[in-house]
Design a protein around this motif. Structure first.
Motif, short mmCIF file in Angstrom:
data_model
loop_
_atom_site.label_atom_id
_atom_site.label_comp_id
_atom_site.label_asym_id
_atom_site.label_seq_id
_atom_site.Cartn_x
_atom_site.Cartn_y
_atom_site.Cartn_z
N GLU A 88 0.82 -1.21 0.00
CA GLU A 88 0.00 0.00 0.00
C GLU A 88 0.86 1.26 0.00
O GLU A 88 0.42 2.33 -0.43
CB GLU A 88 -0.93 -0.01 1.22
N LYS A 89 2.12 1.15 0.44
CA LYS A 89 3.02 2.30 0.50
C LYS A 89 3.81 2.50 -0.79
O LYS A 89 4.13 3.63 -1.15
CB LYS A 89 4.03 2.12 1.65
N ASN A 139 -1.25 3.62 -7.76
CA ASN A 139 -0.56 4.16 -8.93
C ASN A 139 0.42 3.18 -9.59
O ASN A 139 1.19 3.58 -10.48
CB ASN A 139 0.18 5.46 -8.59
N ALA A 140 0.42 1.92 -9.18
CA ALA A 140 1.28 0.93 -9.82
C ALA A 140 0.86 0.74 -11.28
O ALA A 140 -0.31 0.89 -11.63
CB ALA A 140 1.22 -0.40 -9.08
N LYS A 141 1.83 0.41 -12.12
CA LYS A 141 1.56 0.22 -13.55
C LYS A 141 2.12 -1.13 -14.01
O LYS A 141 3.22 -1.52 -13.63
CB LYS A 141 2.22 1.34 -14.36
N VAL A 142 1.34 -1.82 -14.82
CA VAL A 142 1.81 -3.04 -15.48
C VAL A 142 2.05 -2.68 -16.94
O VAL A 142 1.14 -2.21 -17.63
CB VAL A 142 0.78 -4.18 -15.37
N GLY A 158 -10.22 -1.35 -4.58
CA GLY A 158 -9.47 -0.39 -5.36
C GLY A 158 -10.02 -0.28 -6.77
O GLY A 158 -10.98 -0.95 -7.15
N VAL A 159 -9.39 0.58 -7.57
CA VAL A 159 -9.81 0.81 -8.95
C VAL A 159 -8.57 0.79 -9.84
O VAL A 159 -7.54 1.36 -9.47
CB VAL A 159 -10.54 2.17 -9.11
N LYS A 160 -8.67 0.16 -10.99
CA LYS A 160 -7.57 0.17 -11.94
C LYS A 160 -8.10 0.49 -13.34
O LYS A 160 -9.22 0.12 -13.70
CB LYS A 160 -6.76 -1.13 -11.94
N CYS A 225 -4.87 4.10 -5.08
CA CYS A 225 -5.40 3.27 -3.99
C CYS A 225 -4.86 1.85 -4.11
O CYS A 225 -4.52 1.40 -5.21
CB CYS A 225 -6.94 3.24 -4.04
N LEU A 226 -4.75 1.16 -2.97
CA LEU A 226 -4.37 -0.25 -2.99
C LEU A 226 -5.39 -1.04 -3.80
O LEU A 226 -6.60 -0.81 -3.70
CB LEU A 226 -4.32 -0.80 -1.56
#
Length: 311
Positions: A88-89, A139-142, A158-160, A225-226
């Motif tokens: 989450e961090k 905000n992670a990206k694949v 969360g939302v992606k 968000c996680l």
């Protein structure tokens, strides 16, 4: 899985037209996975702790340079809930793979879901089903990539944002698919910013799932968000035929120099190409296992970004 929910359909808004669209176009549907109790934060934390090392993946992306690069991490001594807290961090995602192999309740759920799909689509027969759980940072990206089997993404929390690109040689060439199938590269492929002008985008909310055509390139960007998500994979006879043809084409291109070979998933040409694929594997010419990965970081929930470098 909660027995009181066993008799309710997991997909809650299936419509007749989805039978024709499934596997051919991107479809977003509603689901009831949250009602099973298998995907709460506590349940996912326990799943992380149960996960065999061979089925555990932890990744991030380095954006140094022109091309994004995946980097890989390890759990260390963190508990499951500590790992979620760390994710989450920081900008990371954790992949708990092949859950059905070692957690029977998730295997029961997987079978229920595909039984629903097969009951709703005349002639659909699936095999080699797979379920995994993804935990990913705000905000992670694949990066831009493609998969070799039928895929679906199920959002729990969360939302992606998911970008689905057209299935054409412009965005994913047959030669690129062959490289993935022959394990000459990982699933990440060359990407240009203008590709996004032609993508269909979906903001996937909790309780929604998305499926898309075979080999359709895609990338994923988390909102701030996680995210906890579920991935499912499946094979069908047409998917296997397509795999055999692309794999066989790759073998023939590398051994005989043949070009412009057919990629149709039906017809007599499927069988000799399947034989070529099997022979190539038996000769040991395929790279065994995944493309080599080094471990770059370890979970560290006490740190501001949730991790520490190990290199």
């Amino acid at each position: 899985m909660n027995s009181m929910n066993m008799h309710r359909d997991i997909i809650s808004d299936w419509q007749a037209q989805h039978e024709r669209l499934f596997g051919q176009h991107a479809i977003k549907l509603r689901h009831r996975l949250a009602e099973t109790g298998l995907f709460t934060r506590e349940s996912v934390g326990k799943l992380i702790e149960r996960c065999p090392q061979s089925h555990f993946g932890l990744e991030s992306v380095s954006f140094d340079g022109e091309t994004p690069k995946r980097i890989y991490g390890e759990l260390g001594n963190a508990t499951g809930l500590e790992a979620i807290e760390a994710i989450e961090k920081g900008r990371m995602w954790m992949n708990i793979r092949r859950v059905m192999d070692w957690a029977p309740e998730y295997n029961d759920l997987l079978n229920k879901i595909f039984s629903e799909f097969e009951a709703r689509m005349d002639g659909l027969k699936t095999f080699k089903r797979n379920i995994g759980v993804l935990i990913s940072s705000p905000n992670a990206k694949v990066p831009y990539h493609a998969d070799i089997q039928g895929q679906s993404l199920w959002q729990i929390s969360g939302v992606k944002r998911v970008f689905i690109y057209p299935r054409s040689d412009v965005f994913m060439s047959s030669k690129s698919i062959e490289k993935i199938l022959l394990r000459e590269t990982n699933e990440d492929m060359p990407y240009r910013a203008w590709f996004d002008d032609y993508a269909t985008t979906f903001d996937l909310q909790p309780g929604e799932m998305l499926t898309w055509p075979l080999y359709a390139p895609h990338k994923v960007e988390n909102h701030d968000c996680l995210n906890i998500s579920v991935t499912m994979e499946h094979w069908t006879k047409p998917i296997w035929n397509s795999y055999a043809v692309h794999y066989g084409n790759g073998v023939l291109r590398r051994t005989l120099g043949l070009q412009n070979t057919s990629t149709s998933d039906h017809g007599l040409h499927v069988y000799p190409k399947a034989a070529s694929a099997l022979l190539w594997k038996k000769m040991g010419r395929q790279i065994d296992g995944d493309v080599v990965k080094t471990r770059d970081f370890r979970i560290a929930p006490e740190n501001a970004d949730g991790r520490v470098s190990v290199r």
